[in-house]
Scaffold this motif. Structure first.
Motif, PDB file in Angstrom:
ATOM      1  N   UNK A   3       0.851  -1.181   0.000  1.00 15.81           N
ATOM      2  CA  UNK A   3       0.000   0.000   0.000  1.00 15.81           C
ATOM      3  C   UNK A   3       0.889   1.234   0.000  1.00 15.81           C
ATOM      4  N   UNK A   4       0.716   2.083  -0.996  1.00 15.78           N
ATOM      5  CA  UNK A   4       1.379   3.384  -1.038  1.00 15.78           C
ATOM      6  C   UNK A   4       0.366   4.437  -0.609  1.00 15.78           C
ATOM      7  N   UNK A   5       0.730   5.240   0.373  1.00 16.46           N
ATOM      8  CA  UNK A   5      -0.201   6.210   0.921  1.00 16.46           C
ATOM      9  C   UNK A   5       0.520   7.521   1.235  1.00 16.46           C
ATOM     10  N   UNK A   6      -0.269   8.538   1.499  1.00 22.28           N
ATOM     11  CA  UNK A   6       0.275   9.843   1.888  1.00 22.28           C
ATOM     12  C   UNK A   6      -0.377  10.270   3.184  1.00 22.28           C
ATOM     13  N   UNK A   7      -0.899  11.517   3.213  1.00 24.93           N
ATOM     14  CA  UNK A   7      -1.754  12.022   4.287  1.00 24.93           C
ATOM     15  C   UNK A   7      -1.009  12.371   5.563  1.00 24.93           C
ATOM     16  N   UNK A   8      -0.178  11.490   6.063  1.00 21.28           N
ATOM     17  CA  UNK A   8       0.511  11.719   7.333  1.00 21.28           C
ATOM     18  C   UNK A   8       2.008  11.841   7.102  1.00 21.28           C
ATOM     19  N   UNK A   9       2.581  12.954   7.520  1.00 19.27           N
ATOM     20  CA  UNK A   9       4.003  13.219   7.413  1.00 19.27           C
ATOM     21  C   UNK A   9       4.776  12.047   8.020  1.00 19.27           C
ATOM     22  N   UNK A  10       5.751  11.542   7.284  1.00 16.85           N
ATOM     23  CA  UNK A  10       6.514  10.366   7.727  1.00 16.85           C
ATOM     24  C   UNK A  10       7.164  10.582   9.095  1.00 16.85           C
ATOM     25  N   UNK A  11       7.516  11.815   9.411  1.00 14.10           N
ATOM     26  CA  UNK A  11       8.108  12.099  10.722  1.00 14.10           C
ATOM     27  C   UNK A  11       7.082  11.897  11.834  1.00 14.10           C
ATOM     28  N   UNK A  12       5.835  12.254  11.568  1.00 12.42           N
ATOM     29  CA  UNK A  12       4.770  12.046  12.551  1.00 12.42           C
ATOM     30  C   UNK A  12       4.522  10.554  12.755  1.00 12.42           C
ATOM     31  N   UNK A  13       4.565   9.777  11.679  1.00  5.08           N
ATOM     32  CA  UNK A  13       4.401   8.330  11.811  1.00  5.08           C
ATOM     33  C   UNK A  13       5.493   7.766  12.714  1.00  5.08           C
ATOM     34  N   UNK A  14       6.730   8.156  12.466  1.00  2.66           N
ATOM     35  CA  UNK A  14       7.840   7.659  13.293  1.00  2.66           C
ATOM     36  C   UNK A  14       7.645   8.053  14.753  1.00  2.66           C
ATOM     37  N   UNK A  15       7.191   9.268  14.988  1.00  4.47           N
ATOM     38  CA  UNK A  15       6.956   9.732  16.352  1.00  4.47           C
ATOM     39  C   UNK A  15       5.830   8.930  16.998  1.00  4.47           C
ATOM     40  N   UNK A  16       4.727   8.726  16.279  1.00  2.48           N
ATOM     41  CA  UNK A  16       3.600   7.959  16.812  1.00  2.48           C
ATOM     42  C   UNK A  16       3.999   6.545  17.189  1.00  2.48           C
ATOM     43  N   UNK A  17       4.920   5.966  16.412  1.00  6.24           N
ATOM     44  CA  UNK A  17       5.309   4.567  16.628  1.00  6.24           C
ATOM     45  C   UNK A  17       6.538   4.423  17.513  1.00  6.24           C
ATOM     46  N   UNK A  18       7.009   5.530  18.062  1.00  6.06           N
ATOM     47  CA  UNK A  18       8.169   5.471  18.944  1.00  6.06           C
ATOM     48  C   UNK A  18       9.474   5.150  18.241  1.00  6.06           C
ATOM     49  N   UNK A  19       9.546   5.475  16.951  1.00 10.33           N
ATOM     50  CA  UNK A  19      10.750   5.216  16.172  1.00 10.33           C
ATOM     51  C   UNK A  19      11.667   6.440  16.194  1.00 10.33           C
ATOM     52  N   UNK A  20      12.956   6.260  15.882  1.00 12.84           N
ATOM     53  CA  UNK A  20      13.884   7.399  15.877  1.00 12.84           C
ATOM     54  C   UNK A  20      13.423   8.502  14.918  1.00 12.84           C
ATOM     55  N   UNK A  21      13.523   9.738  15.372  1.00 12.75           N
ATOM     56  CA  UNK A  21      13.104  10.878  14.558  1.00 12.75           C
ATOM     57  C   UNK A  21      14.312  11.434  13.809  1.00 12.75           C
ATOM     58  N   UNK A  22      14.960  10.561  13.048  1.00 12.58           N
ATOM     59  CA  UNK A  22      16.209  10.921  12.393  1.00 12.58           C
ATOM     60  C   UNK A  22      16.072  11.022  10.878  1.00 12.58           C
TER      61      UNK A  22
END
Length: 261
Positions: free
Chosen positions: A189-208
């Motif tokens: 699935x290719x999607x947009x809508x949510x900034x990839x940095x926000x996804x990483x933050x929501x999932x507790x992933x490094x914000x790098x």
């Protein structure tokens, strides 16, 4: 995490994906020049071409006249229609206008109101016909996400025909925050809508990183250019990702696709 390697622009007859251009028409044209995008190539824009940036209406008018570009419905395109055509949202007219203007619609409204009536109607007619999703081989293109839980399906077409169209435009963590399983593990699935940095933050992933977010069968293409991130073009034929950063630098990387077992 997938390994990314630097890669040079290839040629030709390529299918590209992007999303969330948000009125950044000048930079969008620069990306096309960088890719050497030609009439034999094809581009799917997975929603949100409008609002936020400086030239949303000229961008609309450009895309709608290109025979090898296709815009999919995004929540901002839907919001635009709610405000200039028909409000069938759950909000009142005044509430939906306030919501739109506070989420990047101000410049869109100003530019739209300067158009002639035939120009306005041309845009409205075009937007009303936008698809909510596309299936390209084993790839699903959907602005905010796709759901499989509780759905019985034999084909991807059957799966997508049973989606809640509003969820495919508006959901966020409900989609990317929990496992997604397909009968065929090669489906993506290719999607947009949510900034990839926000996804990483929501999932507790490094914000790098403000590059694409990818968990194997979900690839988030909204890299937040309108918020200082990156504009992205993903080549579906060879999994090469092309970026334009906020300082005007172009670069590309090859995503090494891992086969699932």
């Amino acid at each position: 995490m997938d390994v990314l390697q630097y890669y040079e622009v290839e040629r030709k007859n390529m299918i590209y994906l992007t999303s969330d251009i948000h009125g950044c028409f000048k930079e969008f044209k620069k990306m096309l020049e960088y890719l050497n995008f030609g009439p034999e190539d094809y581009l799917y824009i997975i929603g949100d071409a409008v609002d936020r940036g400086p030239e949303p209406i000229p961008l609309f008018q450009f895309i709608m006249r290109q025979p090898n570009m296709e815009l999919l419905m995004g929540n901002h395109e839907q919001g635009f229609l709610w405000n200039v055509y028909k409000n069938d949202s759950v909000l009142s007219d005044s509430e939906i206008r306030e919501f739109w203007l506070s989420h990047g619609g101000q410049e869109t409204w100003i530019q739209y109101m300067k158009l002639s009536e035939p120009e306005k109607q041309e845009i409205i007619s075009w937007l009303k016909g936008l698809p909510f999703y596309k299936i390209v081989g084993k790839n699903i293109l959907s602005h905010a996400g796709v759901f499989t839980e509780g759905i019985v399906y034999d084909t991807l077409e059957s799966l997508m025909a049973q989606q809640d169209s509003q969820k495919t435009l508006w959901v966020q963590k409900e989609f990317y925050g929990r496992p997604l399983k397909f009968k065929d593990p090669e489906v993506r699935v290719f999607f947009g809508h949510t900034f990839s940095l926000i996804i990483r933050d929501d999932l507790g992933q490094p914000l790098d990183s403000t590059e694409i977010w990818d968990d194997g069968n979900r690839i988030g293409l909204d890299c937040g250019y309108a918020f200082g991130g990156k504009m992205v073009m993903y080549c579906l034929d060879n999994d090469v990702v092309y970026y334009l950063n906020s300082s005007g630098k172009f670069y590309s990387k090859e995503k090494i696709v891992r086969k699932k077992t």
